[in-house]
Design an enzyme around this catalytic site. Structure first.
Site, PDB file in Angstrom:
ATOM      1  N   HIS A 181     -13.805  44.328   8.927  1.00 38.73           N
ATOM      2  CA  HIS A 181     -14.435  43.455   9.916  1.00 38.73           C
ATOM      3  C   HIS A 181     -13.572  42.204  10.105  1.00 38.73           C
ATOM      4  CE1 HIS A 181     -18.752  45.273   9.531  1.00 38.73           C
ATOM      5  NE2 HIS A 181     -17.831  46.170   9.824  1.00 38.73           N
TER       6      HIS A 181
ATOM      7  N   GLU B  57     -14.099  39.027   9.582  1.00 34.96           N
ATOM      8  CA  GLU B  57     -14.075  37.996   8.532  1.00 34.96           C
ATOM      9  C   GLU B  57     -13.112  38.366   7.410  1.00 34.96           C
ATOM     10  OE1 GLU B  57     -16.589  39.519   9.950  1.00 34.96           O
ATOM     11  OE2 GLU B  57     -18.406  38.310  10.072  1.00 34.96           O
TER      12      GLU B  57
ATOM     13  N   CYS C 235     -22.087  40.317   9.057  1.00 33.29           N
ATOM     14  CA  CYS C 235     -23.029  41.363   8.651  1.00 33.29           C
ATOM     15  C   CYS C 235     -23.398  41.199   7.184  1.00 33.29           C
ATOM     16  CB  CYS C 235     -22.441  42.752   8.891  1.00 33.29           C
ATOM     17  SG  CYS C 235     -21.185  43.206   7.696  1.00 33.29           S
TER      18      CYS C 235
ATOM     19  N   ALA D 203     -16.834  64.518  51.822  1.00 33.89           N
ATOM     20  CA  ALA D 203     -16.930  64.926  53.230  1.00 33.89           C
ATOM     21  C   ALA D 203     -17.894  66.108  53.356  1.00 33.89           C
ATOM     22  CB  ALA D 203     -15.544  65.303  53.749  1.00 33.89           C
ATOM     23  N   ALA D 204     -18.183  66.485  54.586  1.00 36.42           N
ATOM     24  CA  ALA D 204     -19.152  67.558  54.829  1.00 36.42           C
ATOM     25  C   ALA D 204     -18.732  68.870  54.166  1.00 36.42           C
ATOM     26  CB  ALA D 204     -19.329  67.757  56.333  1.00 36.42           C
TER      27      ALA D 204
ATOM     28  N   ARG E 119      -6.377  58.781  31.902  1.00 40.50           N
ATOM     29  CA  ARG E 119      -4.930  58.845  32.098  1.00 40.50           C
ATOM     30  C   ARG E 119      -4.440  57.633  32.898  1.00 40.50           C
ATOM     31  NH1 ARG E 119      -7.093  63.413  33.898  1.00 40.50           N
ATOM     32  NH2 ARG E 119      -6.373  63.073  36.028  1.00 40.50           N
TER      33      ARG E 119
ATOM     34  N   GLY F 127     -22.163  63.621  40.359  1.00 43.98           N
ATOM     35  CA  GLY F 127     -22.218  63.236  41.759  1.00 43.98           C
ATOM     36  C   GLY F 127     -23.500  62.477  42.093  1.00 43.98           C
TER      37      GLY F 127
ATOM     38  N   ALA G  26     -30.589  60.262  39.909  1.00 45.46           N
ATOM     39  CA  ALA G  26     -31.579  60.497  38.839  1.00 45.46           C
ATOM     40  C   ALA G  26     -31.560  59.347  37.825  1.00 45.46           C
ATOM     41  CB  ALA G  26     -31.288  61.827  38.150  1.00 45.46           C
TER      42      ALA G  26
HETATM   43  N1  LIG Z   1     -16.638  60.145  45.335  1.00 41.14           N
HETATM   44  C1  LIG Z   1     -17.095  60.199  44.113  1.00 41.14           C
HETATM   45  O1  LIG Z   1     -17.053  59.229  43.374  1.00 41.14           O
HETATM   46  C2  LIG Z   1     -17.659  61.481  43.604  1.00 41.14           C
HETATM   47  C3  LIG Z   1     -17.912  61.632  42.262  1.00 41.14           C
HETATM   48  C4  LIG Z   1     -18.462  62.817  41.810  1.00 41.14           C
HETATM   49  C5  LIG Z   1     -18.745  63.819  42.711  1.00 41.14           C
HETATM   50  N2  LIG Z   1     -18.468  63.636  44.018  1.00 41.14           N
HETATM   51  C6  LIG Z   1     -18.782  64.673  44.984  1.00 41.14           C
HETATM   52  O2  LIG Z   1     -20.169  64.885  44.932  1.00 41.14           O
HETATM   53  C7  LIG Z   1     -20.433  66.241  45.233  1.00 41.14           C
HETATM   54  C8  LIG Z   1     -21.318  66.808  44.152  1.00 41.14           C
HETATM   55  O3  LIG Z   1     -22.522  66.106  44.165  1.00 41.14           O
HETATM   56  P1  LIG Z   1     -23.826  66.728  43.555  1.00 41.14           P
HETATM   57  O4  LIG Z   1     -24.899  65.715  43.732  1.00 41.14           O
HETATM   58  O5  LIG Z   1     -24.004  68.104  44.049  1.00 41.14           O
HETATM   59  O6  LIG Z   1     -23.346  66.882  42.048  1.00 41.14           O
HETATM   60  P2  LIG Z   1     -23.848  66.439  40.617  1.00 41.14           P
HETATM   61  O7  LIG Z   1     -24.756  65.289  40.659  1.00 41.14           O
HETATM   62  O8  LIG Z   1     -22.610  66.355  39.807  1.00 41.14           O
HETATM   63  O9  LIG Z   1     -24.599  67.729  40.130  1.00 41.14           O
HETATM   64  C9  LIG Z   1     -25.818  68.093  40.669  1.00 41.14           C
HETATM   65  C10 LIG Z   1     -26.376  69.184  39.801  1.00 41.14           C
HETATM   66  O10 LIG Z   1     -26.630  68.674  38.503  1.00 41.14           O
HETATM   67  C11 LIG Z   1     -27.793  69.279  37.967  1.00 41.14           C
HETATM   68  N3  LIG Z   1     -28.690  68.163  37.652  1.00 41.14           N
HETATM   69  C12 LIG Z   1     -28.543  67.382  36.556  1.00 41.14           C
HETATM   70  N4  LIG Z   1     -29.483  66.443  36.519  1.00 41.14           N
HETATM   71  C13 LIG Z   1     -30.260  66.618  37.594  1.00 41.14           C
HETATM   72  C14 LIG Z   1     -31.411  65.956  38.093  1.00 41.14           C
HETATM   73  N5  LIG Z   1     -31.981  64.947  37.442  1.00 41.14           N
HETATM   74  N6  LIG Z   1     -31.938  66.383  39.258  1.00 41.14           N
HETATM   75  C15 LIG Z   1     -31.394  67.402  39.911  1.00 41.14           C
HETATM   76  N7  LIG Z   1     -30.319  68.090  39.470  1.00 41.14           N
HETATM   77  C16 LIG Z   1     -29.759  67.705  38.330  1.00 41.14           C
HETATM   78  C17 LIG Z   1     -28.299  70.227  39.014  1.00 41.14           C
HETATM   79  O11 LIG Z   1     -27.713  71.482  38.706  1.00 41.14           O
HETATM   80  P3  LIG Z   1     -28.348  72.552  37.682  1.00 41.14           P
HETATM   81  O12 LIG Z   1     -28.961  73.615  38.532  1.00 41.14           O
HETATM   82  O13 LIG Z   1     -27.178  73.007  36.905  1.00 41.14           O
HETATM   83  O14 LIG Z   1     -29.368  71.861  36.833  1.00 41.14           O
HETATM   84  C18 LIG Z   1     -27.688  69.711  40.288  1.00 41.14           C
HETATM   85  O15 LIG Z   1     -27.486  70.700  41.252  1.00 41.14           O
HETATM   86  C19 LIG Z   1     -19.127  66.941  45.309  1.00 41.14           C
HETATM   87  O16 LIG Z   1     -18.806  67.130  46.674  1.00 41.14           O
HETATM   88  C20 LIG Z   1     -18.183  65.996  44.675  1.00 41.14           C
HETATM   89  O17 LIG Z   1     -16.906  66.131  45.224  1.00 41.14           O
HETATM   90  C21 LIG Z   1     -17.942  62.494  44.476  1.00 41.14           C
END
Ligand SMILES: NC(=O)c1ccc[n+]([C@@H]2O[C@H](COP(=O)([O-])OP(=O)(O)OC[C@H]3O[C@@H](n4cnc5c(N)ncnc54)[C@H](OP(=O)(O)O)[C@@H]3O)[C@@H](O)[C@H]2O)c1
Length: 337
Positions: A51, A53, A79, A165-166, A209, A268, A274
């Protein structure tokens, strides 16, 4: 004579030499003689190492100084317990330190009470509240106070709040500097968490990284969701953690069981939303690119907020230009302070 405030500034600066990740706080200590001379300095280099100290006492011994009667300025209360190393209260007592000033009381029930122990032994020990000492460990102190890992929600978005994107593509929203910054943040945390959707769509490695070089500290990588994502790159080296749950609280419990103090939730949108809905986001890092998509995935979904006065509002906001992009950070939990 330099005021306690300034010596605690020094202790806080020393603390910053320690790692931001890991189960232990960052702590610095400076031992000052009656004439105001610095006799020894030290900081904690991470779990399992001395620690601050004992490190400062060893430094004083190396310099040939007797610290009997000197004052130890420590960024965090010494501590009083035996963890991976012995109690700092014993080390300070054995060295016949005369006074101790600490900038923050230790909120960790296992280690707290050091000030009282020292006072019981006739040492003039007291808390001298110091904002800089608290700032050094803002996430750690918050984690201890909240009884769970500190959660940073991070995403990269367009000006109109889209994270993909879409067609699902999200790589290259932001430029090199922003991405590099995000890698640097990964070096400061214990874990990174994403949902199964992100693993399926982006197949990320989630390693740290900075400047393209793997960091010596690699955070634990965790994937949350009920479905399997076989064949994804994250599983290749066998070190990533699968959290078969959709419950953010359960996910945090599993991480806490692995001594995680800080976790970055990197999306995502489903998983980020959530955590926000559960009131489990303490800090947001939004990397904002000067791009517009109009359609695509939103950074954050419905939070059940219907009126402006219910908006979640961050504090201590920073904005940093990173090439063409801007990083906005904000705290959503006061934590310890
Ligand atoms: N720009 C950014 O910073 C960034 C970062 C990350 C992702 N993205 C983009 O985001 C997109 C993915 O987003 P996403 O929302 O589909 O992905 P996500 O949040 O990574 O995953 C969603 C999945 O996680 C599970 N899950 C875990 N906790 C959940 C909860 N509380 N409620 C519902 N489902 C839960 C579900 O699958 P299960 O059926 O397995 O439970 C759900 O389908 C991609 O296009 C990615 O490229 C962008």
């Amino acid at each position: 004579m330099v005021a306690a405030e300034s010596w605690l500034d020094r202790a806080a600066a020393l603390a910053l030499h320690g790692p931001a990740h890991g189960p232990n706080p960052r702590v610095g200590c400076v031992i000052v003689g009656a004439d105001g001379a610095v006799l020894g300095e030290g900081w904690h280099r991470g779990a399992g190492t001395p620690h601050a100290e004992p490190a400062a006492l060893a430094d004083a011994a190396r310099r040939g100084h007797d610290v009997a009667g000197a004052t130890a300025y420590v960024s965090l209360e010494p501590c009083a317990h035996t963890g991976r190393t012995g109690p700092c209260t014993d080390a300070l007592t054995a060295a016949r330190i005369g006074a101790v000033r600490y900038g923050v009381a230790d909120p960790n029930p296992q280690a707290a009470g050091g000030g009282e122990v020292l006072r019981g032994r006739g040492i003039d020990a007291s808390l001298a509240p110091h904002a800089g000492c608290a700032d050094v460990n803002r996430r750690w102190l918050g984690s201890v106070a909240l009884g769970r890992p500190w959660v940073i929600a991070k995403w990269a978005q367009t000006l109109d709040g889209r994270t993909a994107a879409a067609d699902g593509t999200s790589f290259w929203i932001t430029g090199d500097e922003a991405r590099d910054h995000a890698h640097h943040v990964r070096t400061q945390v214990d874990a990174i968490l994403v949902g199964t959707g992100t693993v399926r769509t982006d197949d990320p490695l989630l390693t740290a990284r900075p400047a393209g070089v793997p960091d010596p500290h690699q955070p634990l990588r965790a994937v949350m969701g009920l479905t399997d994502t076989p064949g994804a790159r994250i599983w290749e080296d066998g070190t990533a953690l699968r959290l078969a749950t959709r419950d953010p609280r359960e996910a945090l419990d599993a991480l806490a069981a692995r001594e995680v103090r800080t976790v970055v939730v990197e999306g995502g949108g489903t998983v980020t939303t959530a955590f926000l809905r559960a009131g489990l986001v303490d800090e947001v890092h939004a990397y904002i690119a000067p791009a517009l998509l109009g359609a695509g995935t939103r950074a954050v979904g419905d939070l059940g907020i219907g009126t402006m006065s219910d908006a979640l509002r961050g504090q201590d906001v920073t904005a940093t230009h990173l090439g063409a992009d801007t990083l906005v950070t904000a705290f959503f939990t006061r934590g310890h302070q």
